[in-house]
Scaffold this motif. Structure first.
Motif, short mmCIF file in Angstrom:
data_model
loop_
_atom_site.label_atom_id
_atom_site.label_comp_id
_atom_site.label_asym_id
_atom_site.label_seq_id
_atom_site.Cartn_x
_atom_site.Cartn_y
_atom_site.Cartn_z
N LEU A 257 0.83 -1.20 0.00
CA LEU A 257 0.00 0.00 0.00
C LEU A 257 0.87 1.25 0.00
O LEU A 257 0.63 2.19 -0.77
CB LEU A 257 -0.92 0.01 1.22
CG LEU A 257 -1.81 1.25 1.39
CD1 LEU A 257 -2.84 1.32 0.27
CD2 LEU A 257 -2.49 1.26 2.76
N VAL A 258 1.91 1.26 0.86
CA VAL A 258 2.72 2.47 1.08
C VAL A 258 4.19 2.12 1.13
O VAL A 258 4.57 1.07 1.68
CB VAL A 258 2.30 3.16 2.40
CG1 VAL A 258 3.27 4.28 2.76
CG2 VAL A 258 0.89 3.70 2.30
N PHE A 259 5.02 3.02 0.59
CA PHE A 259 6.47 2.87 0.69
C PHE A 259 7.10 4.19 1.11
O PHE A 259 6.74 5.25 0.62
CB PHE A 259 7.07 2.43 -0.65
CG PHE A 259 8.58 2.44 -0.66
CD1 PHE A 259 9.30 1.45 -0.01
CD2 PHE A 259 9.28 3.44 -1.32
CE1 PHE A 259 10.68 1.46 -0.01
CE2 PHE A 259 10.66 3.46 -1.34
CZ PHE A 259 11.37 2.46 -0.68
N PHE A 260 8.04 4.10 2.06
CA PHE A 260 8.89 5.24 2.40
C PHE A 260 10.22 4.71 2.92
O PHE A 260 10.26 3.77 3.71
CB PHE A 260 8.27 6.14 3.47
CG PHE A 260 9.23 7.22 3.92
CD1 PHE A 260 9.44 8.34 3.14
CD2 PHE A 260 9.96 7.08 5.10
CE1 PHE A 260 10.34 9.32 3.53
CE2 PHE A 260 10.86 8.06 5.50
CZ PHE A 260 11.05 9.18 4.71
N SER A 261 11.28 5.36 2.47
CA SER A 261 12.60 5.04 2.97
C SER A 261 13.40 6.32 3.03
O SER A 261 13.45 7.07 2.06
CB SER A 261 13.30 4.02 2.07
OG SER A 261 14.59 3.73 2.55
N GLN A 290 17.15 -0.95 4.71
CA GLN A 290 15.94 -1.67 4.34
C GLN A 290 16.26 -2.96 3.60
O GLN A 290 17.29 -3.08 2.96
CB GLN A 290 15.03 -0.78 3.47
CG GLN A 290 15.53 -0.57 2.05
CD GLN A 290 16.44 0.63 1.91
OE1 GLN A 290 16.95 1.15 2.90
NE2 GLN A 290 16.65 1.06 0.69
N SER A 291 15.34 -3.90 3.70
CA SER A 291 15.47 -5.15 2.95
C SER A 291 14.94 -4.98 1.52
O SER A 291 15.33 -5.70 0.62
CB SER A 291 14.70 -6.27 3.65
OG SER A 291 13.33 -5.91 3.81
N LEU A 292 14.02 -4.02 1.35
CA LEU A 292 13.48 -3.74 0.02
C LEU A 292 14.29 -2.61 -0.60
O LEU A 292 14.32 -1.49 -0.07
CB LEU A 292 12.00 -3.31 0.12
CG LEU A 292 11.27 -3.00 -1.18
CD1 LEU A 292 11.18 -4.24 -2.06
CD2 LEU A 292 9.88 -2.44 -0.89
N PRO A 293 14.99 -2.86 -1.70
CA PRO A 293 15.80 -1.81 -2.33
C PRO A 293 14.97 -0.56 -2.62
O PRO A 293 13.78 -0.64 -2.94
CB PRO A 293 16.31 -2.47 -3.61
CG PRO A 293 16.28 -3.93 -3.31
CD PRO A 293 15.10 -4.14 -2.42
N TYR A 294 15.63 0.60 -2.54
CA TYR A 294 14.95 1.89 -2.66
C TYR A 294 14.10 1.99 -3.93
O TYR A 294 12.91 2.28 -3.86
CB TYR A 294 16.00 3.00 -2.63
CG TYR A 294 15.46 4.40 -2.77
CD1 TYR A 294 14.88 5.06 -1.69
CD2 TYR A 294 15.54 5.08 -3.99
CE1 TYR A 294 14.40 6.36 -1.81
CE2 TYR A 294 15.06 6.37 -4.13
CZ TYR A 294 14.50 7.00 -3.04
OH TYR A 294 14.01 8.28 -3.18
N LEU A 295 14.69 1.73 -5.07
CA LEU A 295 13.94 1.89 -6.33
C LEU A 295 12.86 0.83 -6.49
O LEU A 295 11.81 1.10 -7.08
CB LEU A 295 14.90 1.86 -7.52
CG LEU A 295 15.94 3.00 -7.56
CD1 LEU A 295 16.77 2.92 -8.84
CD2 LEU A 295 15.28 4.37 -7.44
#
Length: 412
Positions: A257-261, A290-295
């Motif tokens: 739903l949402v992403f922020f880093s 983070q485990s999820l890469p930024y892009l």
């Protein structure tokens, strides 16, 4: 005894031409027509009805496109292309006798990823020098460009501090005013400079006319910033030199739903965001570890947050647009780029910093249809947030030039 038979009552026959007969015929015809119309409508409904959970197709005329008035913008834009002329002060061509020529000349590789947050500042200068807007005749010019680079000054040991940068800029404005004289015709109101470094907000602080009259094209476009005036200055989109994305990830492939880093140390708003939503399973909100890469976060999420850090602006807004993730802007007093042309409510969500606790409720209240409309509008406006090696119609360069075009007669 004779049996008397009861005779049936006599029926009155209607004369074909009587008013009652005509009325009866008309009523019969009307009932027939209504019956046929109802049948047609019923059949059409059966043919065109879609499942309740299938989003209706985007109807731009119904929801409104992402422009306030594209027709007006387009007409004025064409006038700009045909008429606007900009004189660039000759320092941009280099001066071997000047120890500070590096502050003015375009850098050889403006698309270098290492430029990061300051890419837009250099990309504008390179694009302008490749464009047809430049004139060598100052008498034909509508505007005058002061080509100093705040980013270059920040990286120069001689001019690193904010105080030294503002001293240099004040001396430069005084120099062009005394030597060439174009400044004096308008008190600097037809002059502009470009910066995307946070220290740029103080660059004009020590020259009264530069601060109050000249046009500042800046990424730090905050109403709360004492040296930014929205009616005079221009909001510059902060864009990183990302690889081109020709095919966006479709909504069905966006599982988050949402992403922020981002870093939280310099932002109370981000600290509140992390405290409230870090552990929510529908959101990916984390620091830079983070485990999820930024892009990948931008590609796999429906909504991507831009949350105020040290400044109101970050590159996350344009990263979200670039990768097709609907931006959620949580940054009070932010003058959004091109807001007089684009209706940001048609492709972004704007939330007050005080309403972070309502973030999930607000986003879940957006229907699938409305989300798809915002996603489609992102596809329409993405071209405005892209720099090209050779400037193209409606790209970031031309949108900034259009903003300058609107301010060209502000000194009259």
């Amino acid at each position: 005894m004779a049996v008397l038979r009861q005779q049936p009552p006599s029926r009155r026959r209607l004369h074909p031409a009587s008013p009652l007969c005509i009325l009866f015929v008309l009523l019969s015809l009307l009932l027939s027509i209504l019956s046929i119309t109802s049948t047609i409508k019923s059949s059409t409904k059966i043919i065109t009805t879609k499942p309740y959970n299938q989003p209706r197709p985007l109807n731009v005329d119904e929801i409104g496109n992402p422009y306030h008035n594209f027709g007006l913008f387009e007409t004025d834009y064409e006038q700009m292309l045909n008429n606007l002329k900009i004189f660039v002060y000759p320092d941009i061509y280099g001066n071997s006798s000047s120890p500070f020529s590096n502050i003015f000349v375009p850098i050889p590789n403006p698309t270098n990823p290492k430029l990061g947050n300051y890419y837009s500042e250099h990309a504008f200068k390179s694009s302008l020098m490749r464009s047809s807007f430049v004139t060598m005749d100052p008498d034909r010019a509508d505007l005058f460009f002061m080509p100093f680079s705040v980013n270059a000054m920040r990286n120069d040991r001689r001019l690193h501090s904010e105080s030294s940068i503002s001293d240099f800029v004040a001396r430069y404005a005084g120099k062009i005013g005394s030597e060439l004289g174009f400044w004096n015709k308008s008190g600097g109101a037809d002059h502009f400079f470009v910066c995307c470094h946070s220290v740029g907000r103080e660059a004009a602080s020590k020259n009264w006319e530069l601060r109050n009259n000249a046009i500042q094209v800046t990424c730090s476009s905050s109403y709360f910033q004492r040296f930014f005036l929205p009616h005079k200055d221009v909001a510059l989109p902060q864009i990183w030199p990302r690889p081109e994305e020709t095919l966006l990830n479709p909504p069905v492939a966006r599982e988050k739903l949402v992403f922020f880093s981002g870093r939280v140390q310099n932002s109370r708003v981000r600290q509140d965001l992390l405290a409230m939503w870090e552990n929510d399973g529908d959101m990916y909100i984390n620091t830079l570890n983070q485990s999820l890469p930024y892009l990948e976060g931008f590609k796999r999420s429906r909504f991507c947050l831009h949350v105020k850090g040290y400044e109101v602006n970050t590159a996350r807004v344009c990263d979200a647009i670039h990768y097709g993730c609907v931006p959620v802007i949580i940054s009070n007093y932010y003058e959004l780029p091109f807001a007089n042309v684009l209706d940001w409510s048609k492709f972004a969500v704007i939330i007050r910093q005080e309403d972070i606790s309502l973030l999930k409720k607000i986003l879940l209240s957006i229907s699938d249809n409305n989300y798809l409309e915002m996603y489609n509008n992102l596809n329409i406006i993405r071209k405005h947030f892209r720099w090209n090696e050779k400037p193209q119609r409606y790209d970031s360069f031309h949108m900034i030039i259009y903003q300058l075009w609107l301010r060209r007669n502000s000194h009259y």
